[in-house]
Design an enzyme around this catalytic site. Structure first.
Site, mmCIF file in Angstrom:
data_model
loop_
_atom_site.group_PDB
_atom_site.id
_atom_site.type_symbol
_atom_site.label_atom_id
_atom_site.label_comp_id
_atom_site.label_asym_id
_atom_site.label_seq_id
_atom_site.Cartn_x
_atom_site.Cartn_y
_atom_site.Cartn_z
ATOM 1 N N HIS A 80 4.904 8.910 -40.783
ATOM 2 C CA HIS A 80 3.587 8.280 -40.637
ATOM 3 C C HIS A 80 3.457 7.673 -39.243
ATOM 4 C CE1 HIS A 80 6.227 4.913 -41.542
ATOM 5 N NE2 HIS A 80 5.312 4.083 -41.070
ATOM 6 N N ASP A 122 1.631 4.038 -37.871
ATOM 7 C CA ASP A 122 1.272 2.811 -38.586
ATOM 8 C C ASP A 122 -0.235 2.620 -38.723
ATOM 9 O OD1 ASP A 122 3.879 2.000 -39.119
ATOM 10 O OD2 ASP A 122 4.102 1.168 -37.106
ATOM 11 N N HIS A 145 6.779 8.169 -37.153
ATOM 12 C CA HIS A 145 8.166 7.749 -37.374
ATOM 13 C C HIS A 145 8.501 7.787 -38.860
ATOM 14 C CE1 HIS A 145 5.712 4.088 -37.605
ATOM 15 N NE2 HIS A 145 6.634 3.586 -38.413
ATOM 16 N N ARG A 189 9.243 -6.875 -37.958
ATOM 17 C CA ARG A 189 8.265 -6.038 -37.251
ATOM 18 C C ARG A 189 7.025 -6.818 -36.871
ATOM 19 N NH1 ARG A 189 5.104 -0.751 -39.644
ATOM 20 N NH2 ARG A 189 3.433 -2.243 -39.964
HETATM 21 C C1 SIN Z 1 8.211 1.114 -40.283
HETATM 22 O O1 SIN Z 1 7.651 2.106 -40.739
HETATM 23 O O2 SIN Z 1 7.650 0.324 -39.523
HETATM 24 C C2 SIN Z 1 9.668 0.852 -40.633
HETATM 25 C C3 SIN Z 1 10.586 1.515 -39.681
HETATM 26 C C4 SIN Z 1 12.025 1.195 -39.974
HETATM 27 O O3 SIN Z 1 12.300 0.291 -40.770
HETATM 28 O O4 SIN Z 1 12.887 1.829 -39.389
#
Ligand code: SIN
Length: 278
Positions: A99, A101, A254, A269
């Site tokens: 995805h 974000d 990612h 995050r």
């Molecule tokens: C996310 O999708 O922001 C999580 C990425 C991660 O935990 O590596």
């Protein structure tokens, strides 16, 4: 100005940046150098950082205003900060599918900054895929077909009552009644800073292509979802405690791997507000 050492980690995207302590206040020239490396390499990695939430937020604010996730509670102290926790007995993890974000928002986030607090002894890597490279690799005929198409995005499958992301025991979700709201974005997005075109659909949040019959839309999206994350467009990052990644949601998808059952992983995050994709 700090002298940055920027080392690519694959042929298509990702670079490790050395020679900088992100907890220190950064001068404008250093921030500009990071911004240039960010737009060039799409995802930057910094190792051996020691950052609390305020220092991570101060770093993020150098690149724009911070955003609040509409469907996941932030920490009590900072609503903009997500505590991304996977417990040893969790079956699902946050971000465990390809995805970009929050593409279900009218103005999806420009970028995300993830800091590793606690990582498994092995596993828990994150994969990244360069959407400019995926677009460039298409035939001119396919590019011609995609340019001008519009896709519908929604957070329904993830954040509606019973959705995938509501099932993790360590993440607290909210606003489930709003998750099925739909927004529309171009299938091919032009990056506002580097001017390059890139694919802008993802399996987690893109539900259909406007104007196509259901089976046509499913077939085309199925192809694009697979093509966009083909191995040749990807890099993979092995986390250590104190690693920080900063990725460009306008050009990157990612995937957070969940291959560490029985172990704990904790990340912090923040996200930077973006603009309307065009
Ligand atoms: C996310 O999708 O922001 C999580 C990425 C991660 O935990 O590596």
């Amino acid at each position: 100005m700090v002298q940055l050492d920027v080392e690519p980690i694959s042929g298509v995207l990702g670079a490790v940046v050395c020679g900088i302590d992100l907890a220190e206040p950064l001068d404008e020239a250093t921030v500009e150098a990071i911004r240039l490396a960010f737009v060039t390499h799409h995802v930057l990695f910094f190792r051996d950082q020691d950052l609390d939430a305020e220092q991570q937020m101060a770093f993020g604010r150098r690149f724009g205003e911070l955003d609040e996730h509409p469907f996941v509670y932030g920490t009590d102290e900072h609503p903009e900060v997500l505590d991304i926790l996977t417990m040893p007995d969790d079956v699902l993890n946050f971000g465990g599918g390809w995805h970009a974000d929050v593409t279900f928002l009218p103005e999806p986030d420009l970028g995300s900054i993830l800091f590793a607090i606690d990582v498994p002894a092995a596993g828990g890597d994150t994969l990244f895929a360069n959407q400019h490279a995926a677009y460039d690799a298409l035939s001119d005929t396919m590019k011609g077909m995609l340019d001008g198409l519009v896709a519908v995005h929604s957070a329904g499958s993830q954040y509606q009552e019973g959705g995938i992301s509501t099932r993790s025991q360590a993440m607290r979700t909210k606003n489930a009644d709003l998750a099925a709201n739909e927004v529309q974005h171009p299938v091919v997005r032009t990056h506002p800073e580097n001017g390059r075109k890139g694919l802008y659909v993802n399996r987690a949040f893109t539900s259909r292509i406007r104007g196509l019959r259901r089976n046509e839309s499913e077939a085309l999206l199925g192809f694009l979802f697979d093509h966009a994350v083909h191995e040749r467009f990807t890099c993979r990052f092995r986390w250590e405690r104190g690693s920080l990644a900063m990725w460009d949601n306008r050009s990157v998808q990612h995937f957070a791997l969940h291959d560490y059952a029985g172990q704990r992983r904790q990340m912090r995050r923040i996200t930077i507000c973006g603009d309307v994709p065009s």
